[in-house]
Design an enzyme around this catalytic site. Structure first.
Site, short mmCIF file in Angstrom:
data_model
loop_
_atom_site.label_atom_id
_atom_site.label_comp_id
_atom_site.label_asym_id
_atom_site.label_seq_id
_atom_site.Cartn_x
_atom_site.Cartn_y
_atom_site.Cartn_z
N ASN A 151 0.81 -1.24 0.00
CA ASN A 151 0.00 0.00 0.00
C ASN A 151 0.84 1.28 0.00
O ASN A 151 0.49 2.26 -0.66
CB ASN A 151 -1.00 0.00 1.16
CG ASN A 151 -0.34 -0.01 2.51
OD1 ASN A 151 0.70 -0.64 2.71
ND2 ASN A 151 -0.91 0.69 3.45
N GLY A 171 1.99 -6.02 7.27
CA GLY A 171 1.07 -6.64 6.31
C GLY A 171 -0.19 -7.07 7.01
O GLY A 171 -0.55 -6.52 8.06
N THR A 220 -1.29 -13.11 7.73
CA THR A 220 0.12 -13.37 7.41
C THR A 220 0.97 -13.22 8.66
O THR A 220 1.90 -14.01 8.89
CB THR A 220 0.62 -12.39 6.32
OG1 THR A 220 -0.35 -12.29 5.31
CG2 THR A 220 1.93 -12.86 5.73
N GLU A 228 3.42 -5.35 12.35
CA GLU A 228 2.50 -4.22 12.14
C GLU A 228 1.40 -4.72 11.22
O GLU A 228 1.64 -4.95 10.03
CB GLU A 228 3.24 -3.04 11.50
CG GLU A 228 4.40 -2.50 12.33
CD GLU A 228 3.96 -1.79 13.59
OE1 GLU A 228 2.78 -1.41 13.69
OE2 GLU A 228 4.80 -1.63 14.50
N CYS A 243 -3.38 1.47 6.29
CA CYS A 243 -3.80 0.74 7.50
C CYS A 243 -4.42 1.67 8.52
O CYS A 243 -5.16 1.24 9.39
CB CYS A 243 -2.60 0.01 8.09
SG CYS A 243 -1.22 1.12 8.39
N GLU A 255 7.22 0.41 16.32
CA GLU A 255 8.29 0.94 15.47
C GLU A 255 8.37 2.44 15.72
O GLU A 255 7.63 2.99 16.51
CB GLU A 255 7.99 0.61 14.00
CG GLU A 255 7.93 -0.89 13.77
CD GLU A 255 7.78 -1.29 12.32
OE1 GLU A 255 7.33 -0.48 11.50
OE2 GLU A 255 8.11 -2.45 12.00
P1 NAD Z 1 0.16 -9.36 3.11
O1 NAD Z 1 0.17 -9.87 4.50
O2 NAD Z 1 -0.56 -10.14 2.09
O3 NAD Z 1 1.65 -9.21 2.55
C1 NAD Z 1 2.62 -8.40 3.18
C2 NAD Z 1 3.99 -8.92 2.81
O4 NAD Z 1 4.16 -10.22 3.37
C3 NAD Z 1 4.21 -9.08 1.32
O5 NAD Z 1 5.53 -8.74 0.99
C4 NAD Z 1 3.97 -10.57 1.11
O6 NAD Z 1 4.61 -11.09 -0.03
C5 NAD Z 1 4.56 -11.13 2.38
N1 NAD Z 1 4.07 -12.46 2.74
C6 NAD Z 1 2.91 -13.06 2.39
N2 NAD Z 1 2.84 -14.30 2.91
C7 NAD Z 1 3.97 -14.49 3.64
C8 NAD Z 1 4.48 -15.56 4.44
N3 NAD Z 1 3.81 -16.70 4.59
N4 NAD Z 1 5.65 -15.40 5.05
C9 NAD Z 1 6.34 -14.24 4.94
N5 NAD Z 1 5.93 -13.20 4.17
C10 NAD Z 1 4.75 -13.32 3.54
O7 NAD Z 1 -0.37 -7.87 3.21
P2 NAD Z 1 -0.66 -6.88 1.99
O8 NAD Z 1 -1.92 -7.34 1.34
O9 NAD Z 1 0.57 -6.70 1.20
O10 NAD Z 1 -0.92 -5.51 2.78
C11 NAD Z 1 -2.16 -5.14 3.28
C12 NAD Z 1 -2.24 -5.36 4.76
O11 NAD Z 1 -1.17 -4.71 5.41
C13 NAD Z 1 -3.49 -4.79 5.37
O12 NAD Z 1 -4.01 -5.71 6.29
C14 NAD Z 1 -3.00 -3.54 6.08
O13 NAD Z 1 -3.77 -3.12 7.16
C15 NAD Z 1 -1.65 -3.99 6.53
N6 NAD Z 1 -0.79 -2.84 6.81
C16 NAD Z 1 -0.47 -2.57 8.11
C17 NAD Z 1 0.31 -1.47 8.41
C18 NAD Z 1 0.69 -1.14 9.83
O14 NAD Z 1 1.57 -0.31 10.02
N7 NAD Z 1 0.08 -1.75 10.84
C19 NAD Z 1 0.77 -0.65 7.38
C20 NAD Z 1 0.41 -0.95 6.06
C21 NAD Z 1 -0.36 -2.06 5.79
#
Ligand code: NAD
Length: 479
Positions: free
Chosen positions: A149, A225, A229, A247, A281, A460
């Site tokens: 994002n 993410g 995950t 996060e 997020c 963080e």
């Molecule tokens: P995601 O969890 O699908 O992916 C995030 C990252 O993790 C990607 O690089 C992905 O390839 C990797 N990944 C996926 N499966 C994995 C595994 N089994 N082991 C290790 N790495 C793995 O998330 P997304 O769809 O990319 O992002 C959206 C999500 O992120 C939303 O839920 C959003 O709220 C969250 N987010 C949180 C914050 C925060 O600061 N709390 C900030 C931005 C986004």
């Protein structure tokens, strides 16, 4: 077609397996580049290259690390236009937003942690018989995994403190938005970052991400993410006793009290709901409005929402760009359908948008406002992560606090009131790691950042990040 290569040991290299993933431009729905489809062999190479330089980098003085990182910041800043264009093509957000928010913030992240490390210190405690001092040493090799994002913004938010603290990094940007991270390699080489300090491995989460998490030499994982995950990563990392910073997702309440500055609250609430297509997020996706001003606020809010014109992200007048991927586009639309099934009334938007011209195959969704739903329905409990906000009236402080805290998430909350006592009282009761009063997305990088409940573990930002990326060792000396 452009190929996005791994960056390992200071060189751009293809994945060992020689395969590629399609990389789409969300605004056109077309493949415009190919990204290395790496696996555990590439992660092993990256870890090996980090290992080669790990001791040397840990012993590099903080002044030297600071100087290199400031040059990295300058390098990104000099190419800000190029980075912003790349981010917009890769992610779908408006070009002005990439430039003013994402790339500006990536520069700031490097500058901030470059200077923060120079002022970072361990504690010392003395008493009658002894003195204790606490060393803060680099961990060694750490893994940084980031989402799609805010691609460079969040990638740099992790790697900058990790490197500043003297660690070597194996990093993975999202496979959906790998472009700007890949541009960082050249900048790091030009800035004089020793080869192997930063390694970037592209590819799928369940291959590359999982290999980083499970590699025995990667001692800490900083992950941003989705919550699901995060749970998978925690399961893998726990038996190896790795340090974890997670996060995760959010479903943030935005509470508008009757005594707020209504004009400002309406303008900023629209911004909080729809900036970056609602794909932040921290977006306020549940908008609670005190019943006595509900109609007045709604009218003013909807006027503001109409200004979020959907269009080609390259056009300066576009306020809302494309949704990052077809699968996410479908997910967001399916939640709008769910909201209708749950009895919701769509008062604005609700549909996909065809943008004429080069973007006619792109993935666009109208800014969508829904009312008439209970706080406990799925639409109001699950993270949608798109341009969808719900309006919910409330009658009392107690009621709105209970509704605001009713989800499994606890990332951020927003409160609009001119009553200072109420602001403090409600802020203290919010189950979230961050509370904004009369503002949204106002960030001071020195403050702790993170969530409670299923929005994450750890913090963080500022010293919190440097503490995470260092090990504390206490030395006790008897007098
Ligand atoms: P995601 O969890 O699908 O992916 C995030 C990252 O993790 C990607 O690089 C992905 O390839 C990797 N990944 C996926 N499966 C994995 C595994 N089994 N082991 C290790 N790495 C793995 O998330 P997304 O769809 O990319 O992002 C959206 C999500 O992120 C939303 O839920 C959003 O709220 C969250 N987010 C949180 C914050 C925060 O600061 N709390 C900030 C931005 C986004």
């Amino acid at each position: 077609m452009k190929q996005i290569l791994n960056f390992i040991g200071g060189e751009y290299v293809p994945a060992q397996g020689g395969t590629w993933l399609d990389n789409y431009e969300p605004a056109t729905g077309k493949v415009y580049s190919l990204v290395a489809d790496s696996d555990e062999r590439d992660v092993a190479l990256a870890v090996e290259s980090a290992k080669q330089v790990s001791v040397q980098w840990a012993q590099t003085s903080v002044e030297e690390r600071c100087a290199i990182m400031l040059r990295i910041a300058d390098g990104i800043e000099k190419k800000a236009e190029e980075f912003a264009l790349a981010e917009t093509i890769d992610q779908g957000k408006p070009l002005w937003l990439s430039k003013n928010m994402d790339i500006a913030r990536a520069v700031h992240n490097f500058r901030f942690f470059a200077t923060e490390i120079v002022h970072f210190s361990g504690a010392s405690h003395s008493q009658n018989t002894s003195i204790n001092y606490t060393l803060r040493s680099p961990i060694g090799i750490v893994g940084c995994i980031s989402p799609w994002n805010l691609p460079l913004y969040l990638f740099s938010w992790k790697i900058a403190p990790a490197i500043a603290a003297g660690n070597c990094v194996v990093a993975k940007p999202s496979e959906l938005t790998p472009m700007t991270a890949s541009m960082l390699g050249d900048i790091c080489n030009e800035a004089g970052l020793p080869a192997g300090v930063l390694n970037i491995v592209h590819g799928l989460g369940n291959k590359v991400g999982a290999a980083i998490v499970s590699h025995p030499l990667v001692k800490a994982i900083s992950f941003t993410g989705g919550t699901a995950t995060g749970a998978t990563i925690a399961r893998e990392a726990a038996p190896q006793f790795k340090k974890l910073s997670l996060e995760l997702g959010g479903k943030n309440p935005n509470i508008v009290f009757a005594d707020c500055a209504l004009e400002e609250a309406a303008v900023q609430s629209a911004r909080a709901a729809f900036t970056n297509q609602g794909e932040i997020c921290l977006c306020g996706s549940r908008l609670f409005v005190e019943r006595s001003i509900y109609d007045r606020f709604k009218e003013r809010f909807l006027d503001e929402v109409k200004k979020f014109t959907v269009g080609d992200p390259l056009e300066p007048k576009t306020r809302q760009g494309a949704i990052v991927a077809k699968v996410h586009y479908d997910k967001v639309l399916s939640y709008i359908e769910l909201a209708k099934e749950e009895g919701g009334n769509v008062v604005c938007g609700g549909k996909g948008v065809i943008v004429e011209g080069r973007c006619e195959q792109g993935w666009f969704i109208e800014p969508t406002v829904i009312e008439g739903l209970s706080a406990s329905c799925r639409t109001n409990q699950e993270e949608i992560f798109g341009p969808v906000v719900t309006l919910i009236p409330f009658d009392s402080e107690e009621e709105v606090i209970a509704m605001a805290n009713s989800t499994k998430y606890g990332l951020a909350s927003v409160i609009w009131t001119e009553n200072v006592r109420k602001a403090h009282r409600v802020a203290a009761q919010m189950e979230s790691g961050i509370v904004w009063v009369n503002c949204w997305l106002n960030r001071d990088l020195r403050t702790p950042f993170g969530g409670v409940k299923q929005s994450g573990v750890g913090r963080e930002g500022g010293n919190e990040a440097l503490r995470f990326f260092t090990e504390a060792k206490n030395v006790c000396i008897a007098y």
